[in-house]
Write a protein that holds these residues in place. Sequence first.
Motif, mmCIF file in Angstrom:
data_model
loop_
_atom_site.group_PDB
_atom_site.id
_atom_site.type_symbol
_atom_site.label_atom_id
_atom_site.label_comp_id
_atom_site.label_asym_id
_atom_site.label_seq_id
_atom_site.Cartn_x
_atom_site.Cartn_y
_atom_site.Cartn_z
ATOM 1 N N UNK A 152 0.862 -1.182 0.000
ATOM 2 C CA UNK A 152 0.000 0.000 0.000
ATOM 3 C C UNK A 152 0.897 1.230 0.000
ATOM 4 N N UNK A 153 0.520 2.249 -0.749
ATOM 5 C CA UNK A 153 1.245 3.520 -0.774
ATOM 6 C C UNK A 153 0.411 4.593 -0.087
ATOM 7 N N UNK A 154 1.041 5.342 0.803
ATOM 8 C CA UNK A 154 0.398 6.501 1.427
ATOM 9 C C UNK A 154 1.291 7.715 1.188
ATOM 10 N N UNK A 155 0.694 8.772 0.660
ATOM 11 C CA UNK A 155 1.381 10.047 0.514
ATOM 12 C C UNK A 155 0.956 10.966 1.655
ATOM 13 N N UNK A 156 1.923 11.554 2.334
ATOM 14 C CA UNK A 156 1.655 12.572 3.351
ATOM 15 C C UNK A 156 2.417 13.814 2.919
ATOM 16 N N UNK A 157 1.687 14.798 2.359
ATOM 17 C CA UNK A 157 2.377 15.875 1.685
ATOM 18 C C UNK A 157 3.143 15.267 0.517
ATOM 19 N N UNK A 158 4.445 15.527 0.448
ATOM 20 C CA UNK A 158 5.260 14.905 -0.590
ATOM 21 C C UNK A 158 6.101 13.756 -0.047
ATOM 22 N N UNK A 159 5.863 13.356 1.192
ATOM 23 C CA UNK A 159 6.492 12.145 1.717
ATOM 24 C C UNK A 159 5.732 10.934 1.189
ATOM 25 N N UNK A 160 6.458 9.902 0.858
ATOM 26 C CA UNK A 160 5.847 8.704 0.294
ATOM 27 C C UNK A 160 6.198 7.505 1.172
ATOM 28 N N UNK A 161 5.154 6.842 1.673
ATOM 29 C CA UNK A 161 5.318 5.729 2.590
ATOM 30 C C UNK A 161 4.830 4.457 1.932
ATOM 31 N N UNK A 162 5.669 3.439 1.915
ATOM 32 C CA UNK A 162 5.291 2.136 1.398
ATOM 33 C C UNK A 162 5.019 1.177 2.547
ATOM 34 N N UNK A 163 3.915 0.445 2.470
ATOM 35 C CA UNK A 163 3.503 -0.454 3.547
ATOM 36 C C UNK A 163 3.294 -1.848 2.973
ATOM 37 N N UNK A 164 3.929 -2.840 3.566
ATOM 38 C CA UNK A 164 3.719 -4.222 3.184
ATOM 39 C C UNK A 164 3.477 -5.047 4.434
ATOM 40 N N UNK A 165 3.244 -6.340 4.264
ATOM 41 C CA UNK A 165 2.974 -7.184 5.414
ATOM 42 C C UNK A 165 3.382 -8.620 5.157
ATOM 43 N N UNK A 166 3.677 -9.337 6.243
ATOM 44 C CA UNK A 166 4.016 -10.757 6.146
ATOM 45 C C UNK A 166 3.333 -11.522 7.275
ATOM 46 N N UNK A 167 3.130 -12.812 7.041
ATOM 47 C CA UNK A 167 2.522 -13.680 8.038
ATOM 48 C C UNK A 167 3.290 -14.979 8.180
ATOM 49 N N UNK A 168 3.016 -15.681 9.273
ATOM 50 C CA UNK A 168 3.712 -16.932 9.550
ATOM 51 C C UNK A 168 3.083 -18.089 8.771
ATOM 52 N N UNK A 169 3.771 -19.214 8.758
ATOM 53 C CA UNK A 169 3.282 -20.390 8.041
ATOM 54 C C UNK A 169 1.968 -20.877 8.630
ATOM 55 N N UNK A 170 1.046 -21.288 7.768
ATOM 56 C CA UNK A 170 -0.270 -21.771 8.169
ATOM 57 C C UNK A 170 -0.380 -23.258 7.854
ATOM 58 N N UNK A 171 -1.328 -23.960 8.480
ATOM 59 C CA UNK A 171 -1.487 -25.389 8.180
ATOM 60 C C UNK A 171 -1.763 -25.631 6.700
ATOM 61 N N UNK A 172 -1.323 -26.774 6.214
ATOM 62 C CA UNK A 172 -1.526 -27.102 4.801
ATOM 63 C C UNK A 172 -2.997 -27.088 4.423
ATOM 64 N N UNK A 173 -3.846 -27.410 5.394
ATOM 65 C CA UNK A 173 -5.287 -27.439 5.137
ATOM 66 C C UNK A 173 -5.856 -26.068 4.809
ATOM 67 N N UNK A 174 -5.125 -25.004 5.127
ATOM 68 C CA UNK A 174 -5.605 -23.644 4.849
ATOM 69 C C UNK A 174 -5.590 -23.336 3.354
ATOM 70 N N UNK A 175 -4.764 -24.054 2.601
ATOM 71 C CA UNK A 175 -4.623 -23.764 1.179
ATOM 72 C C UNK A 175 -3.776 -22.550 0.881
#
Length: 282
Positions: free
Chosen positions: A145-168
């Motif tokens: 996700x990109x957020x602009x605050x004035x002319x500052x530019x912020x990039x936002x990402x995310x990560x998660x831990x491994x899930x059971x195989x049944x989750x797909x």
Amino acid sequence: MNKDRRSFLRNTSLATGLLLLQNPFRSLATINSNATWLPGDNREIMIWHTNDLHGQITDLRPANAQGVFLDAGDFLDDTANVDAHMKMIAAMNKAGYHAATIGNKELANGQAALAALIPHMQFNLVNCNYHFSDKSLARQVAPYKIVYAGSLKIGITGVGHALPASSGVTCLPPVQAANEMAIRLKKEQGCQIVICLSHLGYRQPGNTADNRDVAMESTHIDFVIGGHQQKIISTTEVFRNVNNHEVYLSQAGSNGVMVGTMKMKFNEDRKGCGIEPGCVMA
């Protein structure tokens, strides 16, 4: 070398309060459809953050507060019904969240159930290390996700831990995925700040990646907002990444007892020159 030893070697004092970002300011680049524009004076940005709300609606953020509002996952209660999920999403919409990452509780009822909730969210779900077998969910979760605050530019990402195989859900190595996305956000998108919403837990055993690894083993991430394990980081921690640059790590309290804050300051050249971490307690 174990994690505690690496943490000891790389962790630094918060006394300086300085953040020297790796890249100089670059002019605003490609207009991105996955972007939000906020008012700003180009000299500072306030970041509000929560994690592990578990369906507990919080109003700790002051009304009309300016800045970016983020969540590091598990904002839903996995034991609640759809009506309760909708109430929580409505509360987050009202509070003004801009992005959240996906925790295991969001996926507790399956991919299709989460995909059905996303159209009601006025904030983006971001994740860069999950591959979803459900095509609808895959289309609706953004890698960043990109957020602009004035002319500052912020990039936002995310990560998660491994899930059971049944989750797909196929889980790619989170630290590598987060770092590759951060490089893209800095070098291709021209972001001054990259924030990673890391739902990995603060301290994991052995070689299991955790939020500290995201900070220490990255090259272009500036701020890690943690979640998954119910721990409050009472003061923002500062680590050194593989390039010896400072990376911040914060985590608020679970179940809505606390909202974390981070004010990042910039000089006239839009280079980081200081921080003011804090929190609002219930």
